[in-house]
Design a protein around this motif. Structure first.
Motif, PDB file in Angstrom:
ATOM      1  N   LEU A  74       1.240   6.728  -7.149  1.00 47.64           N
ATOM      2  CA  LEU A  74       0.098   7.441  -7.726  1.00 47.64           C
ATOM      3  C   LEU A  74       0.487   8.727  -8.463  1.00 47.64           C
ATOM      4  O   LEU A  74      -0.101   9.027  -9.500  1.00 47.64           O
ATOM      5  CB  LEU A  74      -0.949   7.729  -6.650  1.00 47.64           C
ATOM      6  N   LEU A  85       0.701   4.002  -3.010  1.00 53.24           N
ATOM      7  CA  LEU A  85       0.441   5.425  -2.776  1.00 53.24           C
ATOM      8  C   LEU A  85       1.575   6.295  -3.326  1.00 53.24           C
ATOM      9  O   LEU A  85       1.335   7.364  -3.895  1.00 53.24           O
ATOM     10  CB  LEU A  85       0.269   5.701  -1.283  1.00 53.24           C
ATOM     11  N   LEU A  97      -1.199  -0.957  -8.063  1.00 54.04           N
ATOM     12  CA  LEU A  97      -2.574  -1.076  -7.559  1.00 54.04           C
ATOM     13  C   LEU A  97      -3.091  -2.501  -7.764  1.00 54.04           C
ATOM     14  O   LEU A  97      -3.746  -3.068  -6.886  1.00 54.04           O
ATOM     15  CB  LEU A  97      -3.484  -0.062  -8.260  1.00 54.04           C
ATOM     16  N   PRO A 135       0.813  -1.223   0.000  1.00 52.80           N
ATOM     17  CA  PRO A 135       0.000   0.000   0.000  1.00 52.80           C
ATOM     18  C   PRO A 135       0.849   1.276   0.000  1.00 52.80           C
ATOM     19  O   PRO A 135       0.497   2.254  -0.663  1.00 52.80           O
ATOM     20  CB  PRO A 135      -0.824  -0.089   1.288  1.00 52.80           C
ATOM     21  N   LEU A 136       1.972   1.240   0.717  1.00 47.88           N
ATOM     22  CA  LEU A 136       2.836   2.427   0.749  1.00 47.88           C
ATOM     23  C   LEU A 136       3.418   2.728  -0.629  1.00 47.88           C
ATOM     24  O   LEU A 136       3.437   3.881  -1.070  1.00 47.88           O
ATOM     25  CB  LEU A 136       3.951   2.235   1.775  1.00 47.88           C
TER      26      LEU A 136
END
Length: 128
Positions: free
Chosen positions: A27, A24, A114, A20-21
């Motif tokens: 992105l 992010l 993702l 997840p890090l």
């Protein structure tokens, strides 16, 4: 054998925290080039996933089975995908090997991370 199960769990925890890090952090790749540390992070997580897959198959051959067999496939796909995403860095092994490399590989890396996050969560929930 107990240490193998514990190490497999610790590597999985590293993936569940790191994916997840990195997703992010990637992105902004939809709008601008990514920092080199993002690609290094992807390659590091790829090696964590590869080690976890090797350990998982070793545990499988010792007789420990996941709740669902798809757990093995999800882990293998995650490790393979992260390995290729890490090579998409401009000048990276995969980027150089493409006949027509993408002009904006960071978009593919952001989308791929993702997708990898989804694969990682799916692997976790099918293995419990």
């Amino acid at each position: 054998m107990v240490w193998g199960v514990v190490l497999h769990g610790v590597l999985g925890l590293l993936l569940l925290l790191g994916l997840p890090l990195l997703a992010l952090a990637a992105l902004p790749g939809f709008f601008r080039p990514l920092a080199p540390w993002v690609y290094r992070g992807v390659r590091a997580l790829a090696w964590v996933a590869i080690l976890q897959v090797l350990l998982g198959f070793w545990l499988f051959f010792l007789g420990l089975r996941p709740k669902e067999g798809l757990h093995l496939l999800y882990g293998l796909l995650l490790a393979t995908g992260l390995h290729y995403l890490g090579g998409l860095e401009p000048g990276g092994w995969f980027h150089r090997g493409l006949r027509e490399p993408p002009k904006r590989p960071e978009v593919y890396v952001a989308l791929g991370l993702l997708f990898a996050l989804g694969l990682g969560l799916r692997a976790y929930f099918t293995g419990r």
